[in-house]
Design a protein around this motif. Structure first.
Motif, PDB file in Angstrom:
ATOM      1  N   ARG A 157       0.820  -1.207   0.000  1.00 22.93           N
ATOM      2  CA  ARG A 157       0.000   0.000   0.000  1.00 22.93           C
ATOM      3  C   ARG A 157       0.864   1.271   0.000  1.00 22.93           C
ATOM      4  N   ARG A 158       1.965   1.225  -0.687  1.00 23.49           N
ATOM      5  CA  ARG A 158       2.810   2.397  -0.842  1.00 23.49           C
ATOM      6  C   ARG A 158       3.789   2.146  -1.984  1.00 23.49           C
ATOM      7  N   ILE A 159       4.373   3.230  -2.495  1.00 23.62           N
ATOM      8  CA  ILE A 159       5.371   3.122  -3.546  1.00 23.62           C
ATOM      9  C   ILE A 159       6.617   3.901  -3.127  1.00 23.62           C
ATOM     10  N   PHE A 160       7.761   3.449  -3.616  1.00 25.84           N
ATOM     11  CA  PHE A 160       9.041   4.090  -3.349  1.00 25.84           C
ATOM     12  C   PHE A 160       9.520   4.780  -4.631  1.00 25.84           C
ATOM     13  N   THR A 161       9.798   6.056  -4.528  1.00 31.13           N
ATOM     14  CA  THR A 161      10.513   6.731  -5.601  1.00 31.13           C
ATOM     15  C   THR A 161      11.983   6.768  -5.207  1.00 31.13           C
ATOM     16  N   ARG A 162      12.781   7.527  -5.942  1.00 32.45           N
ATOM     17  CA  ARG A 162      14.213   7.566  -5.627  1.00 32.45           C
ATOM     18  C   ARG A 162      14.479   8.185  -4.257  1.00 32.45           C
ATOM     19  N   THR A 163      13.637   9.131  -3.851  1.00 30.62           N
ATOM     20  CA  THR A 163      13.925   9.847  -2.597  1.00 30.62           C
ATOM     21  C   THR A 163      12.721   9.959  -1.678  1.00 30.62           C
ATOM     22  N   ALA A 164      11.601   9.311  -1.991  1.00 27.57           N
ATOM     23  CA  ALA A 164      10.406   9.502  -1.166  1.00 27.57           C
ATOM     24  C   ALA A 164       9.535   8.261  -1.175  1.00 27.57           C
ATOM     25  N   ILE A 165       8.626   8.244  -0.219  1.00 32.97           N
ATOM     26  CA  ILE A 165       7.646   7.168  -0.100  1.00 32.97           C
ATOM     27  C   ILE A 165       6.257   7.794  -0.145  1.00 32.97           C
ATOM     28  N   TYR A 166       5.388   7.248  -0.984  1.00 33.47           N
ATOM     29  CA  TYR A 166       4.008   7.722  -1.077  1.00 33.47           C
ATOM     30  C   TYR A 166       3.083   6.601  -0.628  1.00 33.47           C
ATOM     31  N   ALA A 167       2.274   6.880   0.373  1.00 30.59           N
ATOM     32  CA  ALA A 167       1.313   5.903   0.869  1.00 30.59           C
ATOM     33  C   ALA A 167      -0.032   6.113   0.174  1.00 30.59           C
ATOM     34  N   VAL A 168      -0.767   5.016   0.000  1.00 28.21           N
ATOM     35  CA  VAL A 168      -2.075   5.115  -0.639  1.00 28.21           C
ATOM     36  C   VAL A 168      -3.065   5.724   0.343  1.00 28.21           C
ATOM     37  N   PRO A 169      -4.123   6.372  -0.130  1.00 31.61           N
ATOM     38  CA  PRO A 169      -5.150   6.894   0.776  1.00 31.61           C
ATOM     39  C   PRO A 169      -5.934   5.760   1.427  1.00 31.61           C
ATOM     40  N   LYS A 170      -6.695   6.108   2.444  1.00 33.42           N
ATOM     41  CA  LYS A 170      -7.459   5.096   3.169  1.00 33.42           C
ATOM     42  C   LYS A 170      -8.448   4.398   2.251  1.00 33.42           C
ATOM     43  N   GLN A 171      -9.116   5.175   1.416  1.00 34.06           N
ATOM     44  CA  GLN A 171     -10.044   4.604   0.443  1.00 34.06           C
ATOM     45  C   GLN A 171      -9.296   4.467  -0.880  1.00 34.06           C
ATOM     46  N   PHE A 172      -8.865   3.251  -1.192  1.00 30.53           N
ATOM     47  CA  PHE A 172      -8.002   3.034  -2.350  1.00 30.53           C
ATOM     48  C   PHE A 172      -8.472   1.815  -3.122  1.00 30.53           C
ATOM     49  N   LEU A 173      -8.501   1.965  -4.451  1.00 33.43           N
ATOM     50  CA  LEU A 173      -8.930   0.873  -5.322  1.00 33.43           C
ATOM     51  C   LEU A 173      -8.053   0.856  -6.568  1.00 33.43           C
ATOM     52  N   PHE A 174      -7.544  -0.319  -6.904  1.00 37.04           N
ATOM     53  CA  PHE A 174      -6.729  -0.518  -8.102  1.00 37.04           C
ATOM     54  C   PHE A 174      -7.529  -1.394  -9.064  1.00 37.04           C
ATOM     55  N   VAL A 175      -7.749  -0.881 -10.273  1.00 35.40           N
ATOM     56  CA  VAL A 175      -8.539  -1.593 -11.278  1.00 35.40           C
ATOM     57  C   VAL A 175      -7.655  -1.873 -12.486  1.00 35.40           C
ATOM     58  N   ALA A 176      -7.433  -3.132 -12.777  1.00 35.57           N
ATOM     59  CA  ALA A 176      -6.696  -3.521 -13.975  1.00 35.57           C
ATOM     60  C   ALA A 176      -7.689  -3.709 -15.110  1.00 35.57           C
ATOM     61  N   VAL A 177      -7.534  -2.923 -16.157  1.00 32.68           N
ATOM     62  CA  VAL A 177      -8.430  -2.993 -17.321  1.00 32.68           C
ATOM     63  C   VAL A 177      -7.658  -3.636 -18.467  1.00 32.68           C
ATOM     64  N   VAL A 178      -8.124  -4.798 -18.909  1.00 35.97           N
ATOM     65  CA  VAL A 178      -7.410  -5.544 -19.939  1.00 35.97           C
ATOM     66  C   VAL A 178      -8.381  -5.962 -21.027  1.00 35.97           C
ATOM     67  N   SER A 179      -7.813  -6.327 -22.165  1.00 31.28           N
ATOM     68  CA  SER A 179      -8.609  -6.810 -23.281  1.00 31.28           C
ATOM     69  C   SER A 179      -8.950  -8.278 -23.080  1.00 31.28           C
ATOM     70  N   SER A 180     -10.167  -8.634 -23.440  1.00 36.30           N
ATOM     71  CA  SER A 180     -10.592 -10.032 -23.305  1.00 36.30           C
ATOM     72  C   SER A 180     -10.474 -10.790 -24.611  1.00 36.30           C
ATOM     73  N   ASP A 181      -9.888 -10.161 -25.639  1.00 38.13           N
ATOM     74  CA  ASP A 181      -9.745 -10.835 -26.932  1.00 38.13           C
ATOM     75  C   ASP A 181      -8.835 -12.047 -26.794  1.00 38.13           C
ATOM     76  N   SER A 182      -9.109 -13.059 -27.575  1.00 41.55           N
ATOM     77  CA  SER A 182      -8.294 -14.266 -27.582  1.00 41.55           C
ATOM     78  C   SER A 182      -7.693 -14.455 -28.972  1.00 41.55           C
ATOM     79  N   LYS A 183      -6.762 -15.358 -29.075  1.00 40.64           N
ATOM     80  CA  LYS A 183      -6.129 -15.617 -30.360  1.00 40.64           C
ATOM     81  C   LYS A 183      -5.912 -17.117 -30.525  1.00 40.64           C
ATOM     82  N   VAL A 184      -5.783 -17.523 -31.766  1.00 39.41           N
ATOM     83  CA  VAL A 184      -5.558 -18.926 -32.073  1.00 39.41           C
ATOM     84  C   VAL A 184      -4.076 -19.125 -32.349  1.00 39.41           C
TER      85      VAL A 184
END
Length: 440
Positions: A157-184
């Motif tokens: 629930r946080r990320i590191f940059t070169r010189t700092a740390i950023y914490a996520v807010p209390k209300q946090f949501l990560f949504v991965a949006v991907v294609s559902s296409d398939s291939k043969v």
């Protein structure tokens, strides 16, 4: 009565909004897929859901094969004129060891999702913070290092940059949006249908639920905004026509010498126009309450410095639903039914993996979370089946025909290919749900 009003609002939500609500309720994250041609509309719909439905500030992180970790980190941050939603950003004790105040924070200008490049970001302001809702478009196309960075963000629930740390807010949501296409693809002279791309296994397993959005279901928020813009255009044209009639009347009065008694002078026309704008534009205190959109116009949505509009589902209501989910009862027969589904999935001949312990935990939690949304304080077999469809949709790994279990005992490869032809995660889940006995 309050709970009934909340249920009434939940029944009006779309499938995408329900997926986000369930993730926020459990403080977990989700994956949403749709055909490639519909990805831009889905991303826009998710942004509107975050702002209009939940009153949260979203950010879009576009990913591709050349996205770097620095690009990903910079795109997560938004410049805010107001304090961080969860207070000040937490800092690591090691921050005090930095040699100068210039190294305490990095600063970059706000990034546009459509114009982000792969160049290294410049410095971020101290007022920047991680957005409440992160929409990672095409995350499966990002390099492995970027996906691992996303995994660390969800785990710690946080990320590191070169010189700092950023914490996520209390209300946090990560949504991965991907294609559902398939291939043969063709392997060893055989043809089989496979997913276009997948996330790294640990990141994929950490996502709470998977949802496939059917384009035929439409995009409720986009359609509502478009309808609102059409109505606003009609009102503006009506105001302009009425104002024009007043101006025409003023000109007519001046030609007849009416301006001496101030009946049709320019000031009167301007005053009448102002009154009309107030009436049609509903800018007075007597204007009716905002609709489902909360009166959030397109201009307000595009302005980054404006306050977040009133949410349809507030943070307090999400906390209420989470508390109710913790009190949900699960009968022993329903629990046995749930465990049988897990066992059958693991033993299915088309499944090569994906039925993990983390998935089992999410399976149980989602079944509990669905009960309050249906006004229940106990889990039913139907809710268990629904939870199975959402938890295992993006997790199930299909086996190749040559690696199917019965091949070890001399089965014919052509026969196995015929059996597994057209079988996907949806077919596997439905097959298992039909095979497992439902408790009465």
């Amino acid at each position: 009565m309050e709970h009934e009003n909340l249920l009434r609002k939940i029944y009006d939500l779309s499938d995408v909004e329900l997926a986000l609500l369930l993730s926020l309720l459990a403080r977990e994250h989700c994956l949403i897929s749709t055909p490639t041609t519909e990805l831009p509309e889905l991303v826009e719909e998710l942004q509107l859901c975050a702002t209009r439905t939940f009153g949260l500030r979203p950010v879009v992180v576009p990913c591709h094969s050349r996205t770097t970790v620095e690009d990903f980190n910079a795109a997560l941050l938004v410049a805010a004129s107001s304090p961080h939603p969860s207070g000040h950003v937490r800092r690591s004790p090691t921050d005090s060891r930095l040699k100068s105040e210039q190294r305490h924070r990095l600063h970059v200008p706000p990034l546009s999702p459509l114009t982000m490049t792969t160049t290294a970001p410049t410095e971020l302001s101290a007022a920047s913070h991680i957005a409440n809702v992160v929409i990672a478009r095409d995350l499966d196309r990002a390099p492995r290092l970027v996906q691992i960075q996303a995994l660390e963000l969800l785990r710690t629930r946080r990320i590191f940059t070169r010189t700092a740390i950023y914490a996520v807010p209390k209300q946090f949501l990560f949504v991965a949006v991907v294609s559902s296409d398939s291939k043969v693809v063709e392997e060893a002279g055989t043809r089989r249908v496979v997913a276009a791309q997948r996330l790294v296994p640990h990141l994929n397993d950490l996502l709470y639920l998977g949802h496939w959005h059917d384009p035929e279901d439409g995009f409720a928020n986009i359609e509502e905004v478009e309808q609102s813009e059409v109505e606003e255009g009609k009102e503006e044209r009506e105001v302009e026509r009425t104002a024009q009639s007043f101006r025409s009347g003023a000109d007519e009065g001046q030609r007849h010498g009416w301006s001496d008694n101030n009946s049709w002078d320019a000031e009167s026309a301007a005053s009448s126009e102002s009154v009309l704008k107030t009436s049609y534009g509903q800018t007075t205190a007597d204007a009716p309450a905002p609709s489902r959109s909360g009166g959030f116009t397109t201009e307000e949505r595009d302005s980054p410095n404006d306050a977040v509009p009133p949410a349809i589902i507030t943070t307090a209501e999400i906390s209420t639903l989470a508390h109710l989910a913790e009190q949900v009862r699960v009968d022993v027969d329903v629990l046995r039914y749930q465990m049988n589904i897990v066992s059958f999935l693991r033993m299915h001949r088309a499944v090569a993996g994906g039925v993990t312990p983390t998935a089992t935990k999410h399976f149980e939690r989602l079944a509990r979370s669905l009960a309050p949304l249906h006004g229940l304080d106990f889990v039913t077999p139907a809710l268990v089946a629904l939870a199975a469809r959402k938890v295992y949709l993006h997790r199930i790994l299909l086996t190749a025909p040559e690696k199917e279990r019965s091949m070890q005992w001399g089965s014919d490869l052509a026969a196995i290919e015929a059996v597994l032809e057209g079988v996907g995660p949806e077919e596997v889940i439905e097959d298992v749900l039909e095979a497992v006995t439902v408790p009465v």
